[in-house]
Design an enzyme around this catalytic site. Sequence first.
Site, PDB file in Angstrom:
ATOM      1  N   ARG A  51     132.469  84.590  66.542  1.00 48.71           N
ATOM      2  CA  ARG A  51     132.652  83.243  67.099  1.00 48.71           C
ATOM      3  C   ARG A  51     133.514  83.362  68.342  1.00 48.71           C
ATOM      4  NH1 ARG A  51     133.731  78.685  62.502  1.00 48.71           N
ATOM      5  NH2 ARG A  51     132.256  79.431  60.939  1.00 48.71           N
TER       6      ARG A  51
ATOM      7  N   ASN B  51     129.717  73.437  50.240  1.00 52.89           N
ATOM      8  CA  ASN B  51     129.587  72.759  51.528  1.00 52.89           C
ATOM      9  C   ASN B  51     128.181  72.193  51.639  1.00 52.89           C
ATOM     10  OD1 ASN B  51     132.204  73.589  52.350  1.00 52.89           O
ATOM     11  ND2 ASN B  51     131.371  75.600  52.790  1.00 52.89           N
TER      12      ASN B  51
ATOM     13  N   GLU C  99     145.385  75.422  42.165  1.00 51.97           N
ATOM     14  CA  GLU C  99     144.555  76.522  41.667  1.00 51.97           C
ATOM     15  C   GLU C  99     145.423  77.760  41.608  1.00 51.97           C
ATOM     16  OE1 GLU C  99     141.188  77.330  44.203  1.00 51.97           O
ATOM     17  OE2 GLU C  99     139.937  75.859  43.197  1.00 51.97           O
ATOM     18  N   LYS C 100     145.150  78.622  40.675  1.00 54.35           N
ATOM     19  CA  LYS C 100     145.756  79.941  40.669  1.00 54.35           C
ATOM     20  C   LYS C 100     145.411  80.584  42.010  1.00 54.35           C
ATOM     21  CE  LYS C 100     147.822  83.353  38.632  1.00 54.35           C
ATOM     22  NZ  LYS C 100     149.219  83.220  38.211  1.00 54.35           N
ATOM     23  N   TYR C 101     146.423  81.140  42.707  1.00 52.67           N
ATOM     24  CA  TYR C 101     146.159  81.762  44.009  1.00 52.67           C
ATOM     25  C   TYR C 101     145.703  83.197  43.803  1.00 52.67           C
ATOM     26  CZ  TYR C 101     146.859  83.512  48.761  1.00 52.67           C
ATOM     27  OH  TYR C 101     146.673  84.076  49.987  1.00 52.67           O
TER      28      TYR C 101
ATOM     29  N   GLY D 206     140.452  74.389  54.026  1.00 55.33           N
ATOM     30  CA  GLY D 206     141.829  74.868  54.166  1.00 55.33           C
ATOM     31  C   GLY D 206     142.846  73.853  54.654  1.00 55.33           C
TER      32      GLY D 206
ATOM     33  N   LYS E  80     137.231  80.305  60.692  1.00 54.77           N
ATOM     34  CA  LYS E  80     136.497  81.567  60.613  1.00 54.77           C
ATOM     35  C   LYS E  80     136.390  82.198  61.989  1.00 54.77           C
ATOM     36  CE  LYS E  80     134.105  80.101  56.503  1.00 54.77           C
ATOM     37  NZ  LYS E  80     132.992  79.289  55.985  1.00 54.77           N
TER      38      LYS E  80
ATOM     39  N   ARG F  83     126.208  71.081  54.056  1.00 47.24           N
ATOM     40  CA  ARG F  83     125.727  70.989  55.446  1.00 47.24           C
ATOM     41  C   ARG F  83     125.190  72.353  55.874  1.00 47.24           C
ATOM     42  NH1 ARG F  83     131.301  72.050  55.654  1.00 47.24           N
ATOM     43  NH2 ARG F  83     131.627  74.095  56.571  1.00 47.24           N
TER      44      ARG F  83
ATOM     45  N   GLU G  14     130.609  78.380  47.872  1.00 49.10           N
ATOM     46  CA  GLU G  14     131.682  79.315  48.211  1.00 49.10           C
ATOM     47  C   GLU G  14     132.302  79.905  46.958  1.00 49.10           C
ATOM     48  OE1 GLU G  14     133.486  77.243  52.271  1.00 49.10           O
ATOM     49  OE2 GLU G  14     134.800  77.648  50.589  1.00 49.10           O
TER      50      GLU G  14
HETATM   51  C1  MV4 Z   1     141.582  80.203  47.961  1.00 46.62           C
HETATM   52  C2  MV4 Z   1     142.083  81.497  48.236  1.00 46.62           C
HETATM   53  C3  MV4 Z   1     142.774  82.139  47.220  1.00 46.62           C
HETATM   54  N1  MV4 Z   1     142.968  81.543  46.029  1.00 46.62           N
HETATM   55  N2  MV4 Z   1     141.777  79.661  46.748  1.00 46.62           N
HETATM   56  C4  MV4 Z   1     140.287  79.032  52.382  1.00 46.62           C
HETATM   57  C5  MV4 Z   1     139.275  78.051  52.871  1.00 46.62           C
HETATM   58  C6  MV4 Z   1     138.773  77.361  51.660  1.00 46.62           C
HETATM   59  N3  MV4 Z   1     137.395  77.021  51.739  1.00 46.62           N
HETATM   60  C7  MV4 Z   1     139.058  78.293  50.546  1.00 46.62           C
HETATM   61  N4  MV4 Z   1     140.053  79.205  50.996  1.00 46.62           N
HETATM   62  C8  MV4 Z   1     140.698  80.006  50.122  1.00 46.62           C
HETATM   63  N5  MV4 Z   1     140.902  79.501  48.872  1.00 46.62           N
HETATM   64  C9  MV4 Z   1     142.460  80.302  45.812  1.00 46.62           C
HETATM   65  N6  MV4 Z   1     142.673  79.722  44.621  1.00 46.62           N
HETATM   66  C10 MV4 Z   1     141.836  82.042  49.494  1.00 46.62           C
HETATM   67  C11 MV4 Z   1     141.155  81.299  50.445  1.00 46.62           C
HETATM   68  C12 MV4 Z   1     140.893  81.935  51.728  1.00 46.62           C
HETATM   69  C13 MV4 Z   1     141.930  82.352  52.594  1.00 46.62           C
HETATM   70  C14 MV4 Z   1     143.283  82.154  52.306  1.00 46.62           C
HETATM   71  C15 MV4 Z   1     144.281  82.597  53.182  1.00 46.62           C
HETATM   72  C16 MV4 Z   1     143.941  83.235  54.389  1.00 46.62           C
HETATM   73  C17 MV4 Z   1     142.625  83.430  54.699  1.00 46.62           C
HETATM   74  C18 MV4 Z   1     141.611  83.006  53.817  1.00 46.62           C
HETATM   75  C19 MV4 Z   1     140.267  83.226  54.143  1.00 46.62           C
HETATM   76  C20 MV4 Z   1     139.281  82.808  53.296  1.00 46.62           C
HETATM   77  C21 MV4 Z   1     139.592  82.177  52.092  1.00 46.62           C
END
Ligand code: MV4
Length: 458
Positions: free
Chosen positions: A339, A291, A201-203, A166, A238, A293, A276
Amino acid sequence: MFKKLLVANRGTIAIRIIRACRELGIPTIAIYSTADKDALHVRMADEAVCIGPAAAEDSYLNIPSIISTVLTYGADAVHPGYGFLSENGDFAEACLKSGVNFVGPRARHIRLMGDKPRARRIMTRAGVPVLPGSAGNGVTELRNAQEDAKRLGYPVLIKAAAGGGGKGMRVVRDAQELARLFPLARAESEAAFGSRTMYLEKYLERARHVEFQILADNQRNVIHLGERDCSIQRRHQKVLEEAPCPVMTKRLRDKMGKAAVRAAEVVGYSNVGTVEFLLADDGQFYFIEMNTRIQVEHGVTEMVTSIDLVKESIRVAGGAALGMKQRQVEIEGAAIECRVYAEDPDTHLPSPGVVSNHHAPGGLGVRVETALYDGYRVPVQYDPLIAKLIAHADDRGQVIARAKAALREYLIDGIRTNIPLHLKILDDPDFRKGDFATDFLKRYENVAEPPAATAAAR
Ligand code: MV4
């Protein structure tokens, strides 16, 4: 098996690794910074070596210093834990070149998965579903980002090619926002990772963050140990994770699990890893990253599978074949990890200090991993994660009740913690129904000034 293992980490994960080594009969060496001379991992290991000053760059991230300790003290294996050097390909390679076993994947796989656009490309070719996004190696210039956004349609997410977890991420809802936020995200990536390469990336709004635990040996056997739901995050940190994912079905687990195993197989991956995915409410899922690890949240998978992931990772690093086949992996009951962070529950600002009256909860199905003891000073220099409270029970309703009871039993004076937030989450009607997504924690945000960025997200 190994003669002696150096634990290249601190805190709860260092203790977790030392415990696994004790069971396997492997003596351990702890390393520590001057800020950690009184840390529990130092007291628990068979030997301990101070390797540098408090600043992580000079101690827990200092590759030459760690390698010379390995050689001087005769270790034949190194466990990097999570954070610090765990996803540093140069460190894995330095271990190999020094003739020492790195407990983790090969340097090649760490580097490959650390390059997020490259990982997307490989997964696309392997037939693993990937979100629509930037093609090729990513973008460094705004005009290329604008072209990608036009093709994808808003909203889009800007991500750092060298990122993960993130950092450098920005949601963008129109062209104006893209023009404003792309340079900011790129500057953040350059500062954090030394890379100006980004990708779009597309959100996916209101998706769930569902990750699969992978275990692979050096003979190309790969299995998955089911999933964890990690949707409950605050600023990409997290907060609470659970296994299984509340909306998972046997069919979907099988399908997503096969995709996760395929992701590991196509690259010839070894040791532990996490694939993921985002899971949309229409049941579609998309690879986002891998990831390379052991993760903080590995404990919930251990509770529902009865598999010791840290012991398995050490065994396979030593050349052993996987101790189980896919069909022997069963998901039993439900587990939740809370956590516990040393932070002010209202402001989320770090709350370091001297711990007193520490009493960790216990009882059937309650596991606490912590490096705290009475009189211990929580240092300001490192991650504020001070304990993982993991509950396990026959089903999700019972594990929520068990986690709540354990949180209420947790006594800790001298510092503030986020235990009150955990109690609110566990009482939340939508959480209790399993009806939540990545936007869940927004409802518990006060509009106070956000704190400065904390230690590496993982
Ligand atoms: C995203 C997403 C939505 N759309 N990607 C956050 C951590 C990273 N490993 C991947 N993450 C995300 N990627 C796309 N294209 C949503 C998350 C996401 C997230 C985003 C906003 C607030 C909390 C979140 C919790 C987990 C994942």
